[in-house]
Design an enzyme around this catalytic site. Sequence first.
Site, short mmCIF file in Angstrom:
data_model
loop_
_atom_site.label_atom_id
_atom_site.label_comp_id
_atom_site.label_asym_id
_atom_site.label_seq_id
_atom_site.Cartn_x
_atom_site.Cartn_y
_atom_site.Cartn_z
N SER A 181 0.83 -1.21 0.00
CA SER A 181 0.00 0.00 0.00
C SER A 181 0.86 1.25 0.00
CB SER A 181 -0.90 0.02 1.23
OG SER A 181 -1.55 1.26 1.34
N TYR A 237 -1.73 0.27 10.34
CA TYR A 237 -1.83 -0.39 9.03
C TYR A 237 -0.64 -0.02 8.17
CZ TYR A 237 -3.74 -1.06 4.28
OH TYR A 237 -3.94 -1.42 2.97
#
Lengths: 448, 253
Positions: B144, B157
Amino acid sequence: MSTDTQTIAGWGRYPRRVTRLIPVREEAAVAPLHRAETGLIARGNGRAYGDAALGDTTTLALGGLDRMIAFDPETGHLAVEAGVLLADIIDAFLPRGFFPAVVPGTRYVTVGGAIAADVHGKNHHGAGGFGAHVENLTLALPDGAVRTCGPDANADLFAATLGGMGLTGTILRATLRLRRVETGWIRQRTVAAADLDAAMQALEAANGSTYAVAWIDCLARGAARGRALVYRGEHATRADVADLAPDAPLNPPAGGGALAVPLDLPAFTLNRLSVGAFNALYYGRGRAGGNRETLVGWAPYFFPLDGIRDWNRIYGARGFLQHQCVIPKARSRAALAEILDRVAHAAPSFLAVLKLLGPGGGVMSFPLEGYTLTLDFPASPANLALLDSLDTIVRAAGGRLYLAKDARQSRDTFEAGYGDAAARFRALRRDLGATDRIASGLSRRLAL
Amino acid sequence: MTETVPVPMRKLMLLVGATSDIGHATALAYAQGGWDVILAARDAAAASRNAADLTARTGRPVPVLTLDITETTAFTAFVDGLPRLPDTVVSVVGLLGTQARAQSDLDDAALVMRSNFEGPSLLLGLFAERFAARGSGTLVGVSSVAGERGRASNYVYGAAKAGFTAFLSGLRNRLAASGIHVLTVKPGFVRTRMTAGMPLPKLLTAEPAEVGAAIFRGAEVSRRDVIYVRPVWVLVMAIIRAIPERVFKRLKL
């Protein structure tokens, strides 16, 4: 589950409506929403032009139900979730030798939407509507029950759901019968017709063709009024392709979406001069090349406007109105002439399409035996008034308007056109408990 | 225009995280590219819906296997139990979680870290060993842009994804000479069909099908090392990385 209140519109971008928009990820989520909510309607890919897929208070966005379920290559039966696009079906199955039995003018409609509008194609005179090729469908009812129906099971519910604009319940899945094709090409013959009578004769004469449709130059007046190019088409066989275009691949690429309308064009772009100039050129080119057989790829043949992404933006931010009527055959000639005269004097229509339809399928399906004429106009007070005057002609001739295109017809026009069918439909909605629980802008406007 | 003639040994792709939209789009890109596909997911019943879709579209069977990315002790048995060693393994596993919860609940934070870093890294590392022994194979990890710089809104995250990105980078460096290809994918914003009409910045937002096609192309055709799907993200992240920390710490991103 995330929800969001927002302003949404149909493909014509008129009218707009504030609604809660609930995205649906899986079939099992729909029934509980029916139990919990009132005033809701299902929305597929938003290609209905007017207010059919704008929930009265809540709209279920079913694009997430986009999985195919099973395919039987022996029978051509394909089971899909309701949010699968016809474009997806063509992508997956044309290379395997199958094509949807009926396609409308865009492939970016969902299967659920195609059933709800009982869409028709250029083959309606022979093949009937989309619903005529549905083996069965599964519906979430207003009380949250889930029921499967088809021509042989719960047939009344099935007939009311074809063309029922999502107002009998939310279509969750359906099994379609695909047709076999040998190639992705259409063998097309273009016939130039010098006036309306010639155009209607050419369409009658094309009744034996699989596909037949006419483009009308709606700015032509006087003796040339209704001049048209009539397109007849057949699925090309392998032998046809070997004969007409020996080097061509059997399955031409779509090649769509290459052009996009990047922003709203200024409202003056489409005016009498520009449409008139385009029409004269287009007719001249069609007549010059006329009566020859050519091979046309499936994408430009069935979906010419899909080649221009976001083409609805050529009408500018104010949106546009599409007017599609059908007039019973016996009274078509006079009514069409009157409509074309009215339009030629009042406002240019960029699109004008004439087609001969066969009998209808579902209770509320639009088609009846007669001629259907499609016109579109920028949304403006003057054009709203023009459309009202066209409605008067349609009503006097015993015709009706296509609900998937409609954004503005009056309740009187609707009752005149759909009369008994609407009464039966309302009664069935009452019995299902759907009357207020399942409601769209369209159902409110027409008191369905 | 006939049914495709079966080829005796098609290439095989294993997709880990098969219930995600990006995962499904990736599986579809491979299946349409003529590959056989095996799906693995924690919720095998939900993944079956995607397997049925692939089978309906391509006419090819698509097996579904159960795999929980946090059960690392089961990995070796899982790999040994595969019908054959895949040519390509794609991991799209991820758990976004909720930052507010992750910063105060240690178990929740641990689950986010294990789902995004520990599990995918150990599994791809295990396949790397098998691929190295065979002398061929492609590993794809969907990481990501959140892993490029820790931000207040999602740093648990982001930190896990940063770890995964570093792991993939090291794997690539180690295996470059042995013909094993490692692709890192940073999709940026992705719109699913069910979010159509919601306010995501258009230029920065990819469709799942776009991500699936980019992964197939990057892994099997152009053999890229790192892709962002939408090239504009290269610029966006270069700017975000370049902001000095003393300025960055006061920004709300």
